[in-house]
Write a protein that holds these residues in place. Structure first.
Motif, PDB file in Angstrom:
ATOM      1  N   GLU A  15       0.836  -1.198   0.000  1.00 18.97           N
ATOM      2  CA  GLU A  15       0.000   0.000   0.000  1.00 18.97           C
ATOM      3  C   GLU A  15       0.875   1.254   0.000  1.00 18.97           C
ATOM      4  O   GLU A  15       0.606   2.199  -0.713  1.00 18.97           O
ATOM      5  CB  GLU A  15      -0.906   0.010   1.232  1.00 18.97           C
ATOM      6  N   GLN A  16       1.924   1.247   0.813  1.00 17.46           N
ATOM      7  CA  GLN A  16       2.792   2.416   0.931  1.00 17.46           C
ATOM      8  C   GLN A  16       3.486   2.729  -0.399  1.00 17.46           C
ATOM      9  O   GLN A  16       3.537   3.885  -0.813  1.00 17.46           O
ATOM     10  CB  GLN A  16       3.841   2.180   2.038  1.00 17.46           C
ATOM     11  N   THR A  18       2.492   1.973  -3.346  1.00 17.93           N
ATOM     12  CA  THR A  18       1.481   2.458  -4.290  1.00 17.93           C
ATOM     13  C   THR A  18       1.221   3.942  -4.044  1.00 17.93           C
ATOM     14  O   THR A  18       1.148   4.746  -4.987  1.00 17.93           O
ATOM     15  CB  THR A  18       0.171   1.661  -4.123  1.00 17.93           C
ATOM     16  N   ILE A  19       1.084   4.301  -2.773  1.00 17.51           N
ATOM     17  CA  ILE A  19       0.845   5.711  -2.411  1.00 17.51           C
ATOM     18  C   ILE A  19       2.051   6.566  -2.824  1.00 17.51           C
ATOM     19  O   ILE A  19       1.894   7.656  -3.380  1.00 17.51           O
ATOM     20  CB  ILE A  19       0.583   5.830  -0.890  1.00 17.51           C
ATOM     21  N   ASP A  20       3.265   6.050  -2.567  1.00 19.46           N
ATOM     22  CA  ASP A  20       4.487   6.775  -2.945  1.00 19.46           C
ATOM     23  C   ASP A  20       4.515   7.047  -4.449  1.00 19.46           C
ATOM     24  O   ASP A  20       4.806   8.158  -4.893  1.00 19.46           O
ATOM     25  CB  ASP A  20       5.732   5.960  -2.577  1.00 19.46           C
ATOM     26  N   GLY A  23       1.782   9.554  -5.496  1.00 19.62           N
ATOM     27  CA  GLY A  23       2.177  10.888  -5.050  1.00 19.62           C
ATOM     28  C   GLY A  23       3.288  11.467  -5.904  1.00 19.62           C
ATOM     29  O   GLY A  23       3.269  12.650  -6.248  1.00 19.62           O
TER      30      GLY A  23
ATOM     31  N   ILE B  71      -2.115   1.185 -10.582  1.00 22.08           N
ATOM     32  CA  ILE B  71      -2.514   1.934  -9.382  1.00 22.08           C
ATOM     33  C   ILE B  71      -3.995   2.291  -9.466  1.00 22.08           C
ATOM     34  O   ILE B  71      -4.752   2.129  -8.514  1.00 22.08           O
ATOM     35  CB  ILE B  71      -1.659   3.229  -9.238  1.00 22.08           C
ATOM     36  N   GLU B  75      -6.879   1.090  -6.883  1.00 21.03           N
ATOM     37  CA  GLU B  75      -7.682   2.044  -6.121  1.00 21.03           C
ATOM     38  C   GLU B  75      -9.167   1.818  -6.335  1.00 21.03           C
ATOM     39  O   GLU B  75      -9.960   1.869  -5.410  1.00 21.03           O
ATOM     40  CB  GLU B  75      -7.316   3.487  -6.528  1.00 21.03           C
TER      41      GLU B  75
END
Lengths: 189, 78
Positions: A15-16, A18-20, A23, B71, B75
């Motif tokens: 998850e991290q 993917t967020i990185d 972003g 991604i 999501e």
């Protein structure tokens, strides 16, 4: 218990990352808006005018240097993704050296530009704004690559942990993409 | 289906070969746009098209833009 914890940790890590990545893409998109504005101002203020004193050969030379640096950056990233430390370090170093060579080329171009179209002229304003903002990004990219090289030598990256190389190499490619358009707008039209 | 990033991490030889092919394509396009500028007087539409092709090659293959699709799917599947 340990297996459950490991699975949760893996999930959190996934998850991290993917967020990185999301972003970072948003950051690159916001950066590209700045450069798009500069590109638009070039055509708005000067149309397709280009001074004869601007050296197309020098433009081609520095463009080629940046293009090669994109390949070495890509090879550095793919090497660390496969756990190959030596190839990663070698290609990172080449990318840094090519970045420095590009910056030296731009510095030489500036020394000539000051004589022929200083910043007080309209084209000079456009030229120094575009190349100055881009060079600033190249310099920050070189600093990040130096940090990457130092950390790489300390063995901080591996096949399982290479988000920093991935992000910095992406940044370097973004700088290259910007130059693809700036090169055409300044040297070729 | 493997994402671009997964191929990057599991098949290094294939990735390196792809990198070289993309680089050659970029070099050819750079020479082409230089030729368009010098010999055809800098036709802006042609130069813009070549620049877009070069940018697309870098973004898709070097920056792994395909991961954005993964991604997005992740999501929206939540």
């Amino acid at each position: 218990m340990s297996a459950v914890h490991s699975e949760q940790s893996h999930h959190a890590r996934y998850e991290q990352i993917t967020i990185d990545r999301l972003g970072f893409w948003l950051f690159l998109l916001s950066e590209s808006m700045l450069f798009a504005g500069l590109l638009a101002s070039r055509f708005y203020l000067q149309g397709t005018y280009r001074p004869e004193s601007l050296s197309q050969l020098l433009g081609l030379a520095i463009t080629s240097i940046l293009l090669v640096s994109s390949l070495t950056a890509y090879q550095a990233e793919s090497a660390i993704a496969a756990g190959d430390q030596q190839t990663f370090l070698r290609n990172t170093l080449w990318t840094i050296l090519l970045g420095v060579a590009f910056t030296a080329g731009v510095a030489y171009e500036w020394s000539q530009a000051f004589l022929h179209f200083p910043p007080s002229t309209v084209f000079g304003t456009v030229f120094f704004s575009m190349t100055g903002m881009h060079a600033l990004h190249v310099l920050s990219g070189i600093l990040l690559l130096l940090l990457l090289y130092r950390n790489g030598r300390l063995g901080k990256y591996s096949a399982a942990n290479h988000w920093a190389p991935e992000a910095i190499v992406k940044y370097w490619h973004m700088v290259d993409v910007v130059w693809v358009f700036f090169y055409v707008a300044l040297y070729l039209v | 289906m493997e994402t671009e990033k997964e191929i990057h991490e599991t098949r290094p030889a294939e990735v390196r070969r792809r990198g070289r092919i993309v680089f050659v394509a970029l070099a050819v396009l750079t020479v082409l746009e230089f030729a368009v500028s010098v010999w055809l007087g800098g036709m802006l539409p042609a130069l813009a098209l070549i620049a877009l092709a070069k940018a697309a090659l870098i973004i898709i293959y070097f920056m792994h833009a395909g991961e954005l699709g993964a991604i997005w799917r992740q999501e929206w599947s939540q």
